[in-house]
Design an enzyme around this catalytic site. Sequence first.
Site, PDB file in Angstrom:
ATOM      1  N   TYR A   9      10.654  30.600  68.270  1.00 33.69           N
ATOM      2  CA  TYR A   9      11.713  31.301  67.552  1.00 33.69           C
ATOM      3  C   TYR A   9      11.733  32.756  68.015  1.00 33.69           C
ATOM      4  CZ  TYR A   9      14.808  32.985  63.921  1.00 33.69           C
ATOM      5  OH  TYR A   9      15.879  33.554  63.278  1.00 33.69           O
ATOM      6  N   TYR A  12       9.088  39.028  62.401  1.00 36.02           N
ATOM      7  CA  TYR A  12       8.811  37.854  63.241  1.00 36.02           C
ATOM      8  C   TYR A  12       8.538  38.231  64.708  1.00 36.02           C
ATOM      9  CZ  TYR A  12       8.545  32.967  64.435  1.00 36.02           C
ATOM     10  OH  TYR A  12       8.065  31.759  64.855  1.00 36.02           O
ATOM     11  N   GLY A  66       9.776  18.329  60.039  1.00 36.13           N
ATOM     12  CA  GLY A  66      10.448  19.417  60.755  1.00 36.13           C
ATOM     13  C   GLY A  66      10.956  19.006  62.135  1.00 36.13           C
ATOM     14  N   PHE A  67      10.768  19.906  63.100  1.00 37.64           N
ATOM     15  CA  PHE A  67      11.287  19.664  64.451  1.00 37.64           C
ATOM     16  C   PHE A  67      10.588  18.508  65.168  1.00 37.64           C
ATOM     17  CE2 PHE A  67      12.851  24.083  63.985  1.00 37.64           C
ATOM     18  CZ  PHE A  67      14.177  23.839  64.303  1.00 37.64           C
ATOM     19  N   VAL A  75      15.143  25.700  57.271  1.00 36.09           N
ATOM     20  CA  VAL A  75      14.210  25.484  56.170  1.00 36.09           C
ATOM     21  C   VAL A  75      13.263  24.356  56.566  1.00 36.09           C
ATOM     22  CG1 VAL A  75      13.985  24.803  53.758  1.00 36.09           C
ATOM     23  CG2 VAL A  75      15.974  26.121  54.505  1.00 36.09           C
ATOM     24  N   ALA A 107      -5.181  17.381  65.019  1.00 33.38           N
ATOM     25  CA  ALA A 107      -4.794  17.441  66.433  1.00 33.38           C
ATOM     26  C   ALA A 107      -5.704  18.363  67.249  1.00 33.38           C
ATOM     27  CB  ALA A 107      -3.347  17.911  66.555  1.00 33.38           C
TER      28      ALA A 107
HETATM   29  P1  NAI Z   1       6.502  21.554  59.944  1.00 34.51           P
HETATM   30  O1  NAI Z   1       5.542  22.127  58.983  1.00 34.51           O
HETATM   31  O2  NAI Z   1       7.703  20.857  59.423  1.00 34.51           O
HETATM   32  O3  NAI Z   1       5.724  20.496  60.893  1.00 34.51           O
HETATM   33  C1  NAI Z   1       4.427  20.735  61.346  1.00 34.51           C
HETATM   34  C2  NAI Z   1       3.798  19.468  61.851  1.00 34.51           C
HETATM   35  O4  NAI Z   1       2.484  19.767  62.343  1.00 34.51           O
HETATM   36  C3  NAI Z   1       3.612  18.369  60.790  1.00 34.51           C
HETATM   37  O5  NAI Z   1       3.873  17.105  61.396  1.00 34.51           O
HETATM   38  C4  NAI Z   1       2.123  18.469  60.439  1.00 34.51           C
HETATM   39  O6  NAI Z   1       1.549  17.242  59.980  1.00 34.51           O
HETATM   40  C5  NAI Z   1       1.566  18.822  61.811  1.00 34.51           C
HETATM   41  N1  NAI Z   1       0.238  19.453  61.750  1.00 34.51           N
HETATM   42  C6  NAI Z   1      -0.122  20.638  61.196  1.00 34.51           C
HETATM   43  N2  NAI Z   1      -1.443  20.852  61.376  1.00 34.51           N
HETATM   44  C7  NAI Z   1      -1.928  19.783  62.060  1.00 34.51           C
HETATM   45  C8  NAI Z   1      -3.202  19.425  62.548  1.00 34.51           C
HETATM   46  N3  NAI Z   1      -4.265  20.204  62.385  1.00 34.51           N
HETATM   47  N4  NAI Z   1      -3.333  18.244  63.186  1.00 34.51           N
HETATM   48  C9  NAI Z   1      -2.259  17.414  63.364  1.00 34.51           C
HETATM   49  N5  NAI Z   1      -1.027  17.720  62.949  1.00 34.51           N
HETATM   50  C10 NAI Z   1      -0.856  18.887  62.299  1.00 34.51           C
HETATM   51  O7  NAI Z   1       6.887  22.728  60.947  1.00 34.51           O
HETATM   52  P2  NAI Z   1       8.150  23.060  61.887  1.00 34.51           P
HETATM   53  O8  NAI Z   1       8.956  24.103  61.239  1.00 34.51           O
HETATM   54  O9  NAI Z   1       8.800  21.822  62.354  1.00 34.51           O
HETATM   55  O10 NAI Z   1       7.439  23.773  63.124  1.00 34.51           O
HETATM   56  C11 NAI Z   1       7.228  23.178  64.376  1.00 34.51           C
HETATM   57  C12 NAI Z   1       7.391  24.211  65.467  1.00 34.51           C
HETATM   58  O11 NAI Z   1       8.738  24.673  65.486  1.00 34.51           O
HETATM   59  C13 NAI Z   1       6.502  25.459  65.267  1.00 34.51           C
HETATM   60  O12 NAI Z   1       6.004  25.872  66.525  1.00 34.51           O
HETATM   61  C14 NAI Z   1       7.496  26.479  64.746  1.00 34.51           C
HETATM   62  O13 NAI Z   1       7.107  27.800  65.033  1.00 34.51           O
HETATM   63  C15 NAI Z   1       8.732  26.089  65.524  1.00 34.51           C
HETATM   64  N6  NAI Z   1      10.000  26.627  65.014  1.00 34.51           N
HETATM   65  C16 NAI Z   1      10.342  26.534  63.674  1.00 34.51           C
HETATM   66  C17 NAI Z   1      11.520  27.104  63.233  1.00 34.51           C
HETATM   67  C18 NAI Z   1      11.934  27.026  61.788  1.00 34.51           C
HETATM   68  O14 NAI Z   1      12.845  27.737  61.375  1.00 34.51           O
HETATM   69  N7  NAI Z   1      11.328  26.176  60.993  1.00 34.51           N
HETATM   70  C19 NAI Z   1      12.459  27.804  64.147  1.00 34.51           C
HETATM   71  C20 NAI Z   1      12.033  27.762  65.519  1.00 34.51           C
HETATM   72  C21 NAI Z   1      10.833  27.220  65.908  1.00 34.51           C
HETATM   73 NA    NA Z   2       7.108  19.484  63.457  1.00 38.00          NA
END
Ligand code: NAI
Ligand code: NA
Length: 398
Positions: free
Chosen positions: A228, A238, A53-54, A277, A114
């Site tokens: 978000y 949300y 993701g991000f 996504v 983490a």
């Molecule tokens: P994702 O699921 O793609 O990535 C999450 C990451 O966190 C992964 O690298 C995973 O290995 C790591 N992770 C999870 N639990 C962990 C733990 N206990 N210890 C170590 N690493 C751990 O998620 P995404 O969508 O990239 O989300 C990242 C941020 O971006 C979040 O704060 C989300 O709310 C925010 N965001 C997401 C949007 C979307 O549409 N997907 C929009 C705006 C913000």
């Molecule tokens: Na991420």
Amino acid sequence: MIIQPQIQGVVARNCHPFGCQAAVSKQIAKSLTQQSSSNALPKRVLILGASSGFGLASRIALSFGPAKADTIGVSFERGVSDKGIGSAGWYNNIFFHQAAEQEGLISTNIVGDAFSSETREQVAKAIKQDLGGLVDLVVYSLATGIRPNPETGEFWRSAIRPVGETVEGYSVNFEKNSLDMVSLPPATEQEIEETVKVMGGEDWLSWMQFLSERKLLSKGCETVAYSYIGPEHTHAIYHKGTLGLAKTHLHNTRDDINTLLENIEGNANIAVCKALVTKASVFIPGLTPYLLALYHVMKQKGLHEGCIEQMNRLFYDKWQNSSARDAEGLIRMDDWELRDDVQQEVNALLAEMNTENFTDVGDYQGVLGEFLQLNGFEFDSVDYSQDVDIEALKVLHP
Ligand code: NAI
Ligand code: NA
């Protein structure tokens, strides 16, 4: 072994390692051509949540874009074993590291929880050994449903719920290619509290306290967390729901971190990103129809961005630009998503979308395609009929 996608609802049960490599390469190519006029780019970066993701896109943008940063990435992923192929993030880590090494960049992967103090210690050690003892930027990009309570060892669990009202909305099912109506009752007080514990700013602050106490932050060190907000249409599920309350907590945590970092002239930031996504976002009921409509409209207008386009634009355009911040000081990466013309057309599509026509009215193929690509499927460059040598994969380590 021949690897075909195994999808259960909105969860991919497997991934294709070489498709994950293709996904990483595709993002790298988009950062290699990125330009920047800034001469104050971060050189040593810690990314919490670096494997997808991000967070992964941040790491790629910072290493392969003009910053050419050395990085430490923390993530929670599963490797290959006799039980299964492992998770996509596991391979993203491996192939990111290979590519970074080829560019002469340092990239250390730490796979662990983490939230634990063991992982914090491992990170401190890696910053000293691999980054010369200091970081210039900490990216906080964890997304998870549970967080251990360090005092009791029990888990806080987040709940994706509205607050004060019941909300009905469609949830996608990628396995059955259907939209299912779900009714979400309002969150209990405990569900609100626990969601704020898991997805709010407490752990971000605690990481910054740890790094600051250990003197691992450079002078002028920055940190960023992702948020978000979204349009009116998604507010009930949300922004005004449990996740939004957790995000408000995250926004407020900036003040505490800014106070903490005063003596090193550091700075905490929030980047409000576009709806995309990812492994995490497809879980949010009511959000999927919006994603289907948004993808359709933004692609038609030539405004669609994925994680890597968002992160390239964040670090090489918005970051240096004070007009990119709103009245609350939030960096708005959702500027194109929230444009009036985009939202008007999205609302028109949502008004006609139903369980029968959603594949035509919205960009279902696009959303499904991105979901499959997150797990290494649907890349033209990968021959999915080829046998994958599992023993050879077992030798690879992040
Ligand atoms: P994702 O699921 O793609 O990535 C999450 C990451 O966190 C992964 O690298 C995973 O290995 C790591 N992770 C999870 N639990 C962990 C733990 N206990 N210890 C170590 N690493 C751990 O998620 P995404 O969508 O990239 O989300 C990242 C941020 O971006 C979040 O704060 C989300 O709310 C925010 N965001 C997401 C949007 C979307 O549409 N997907 C929009 C705006 C913000
Ligand atoms: Na991420």
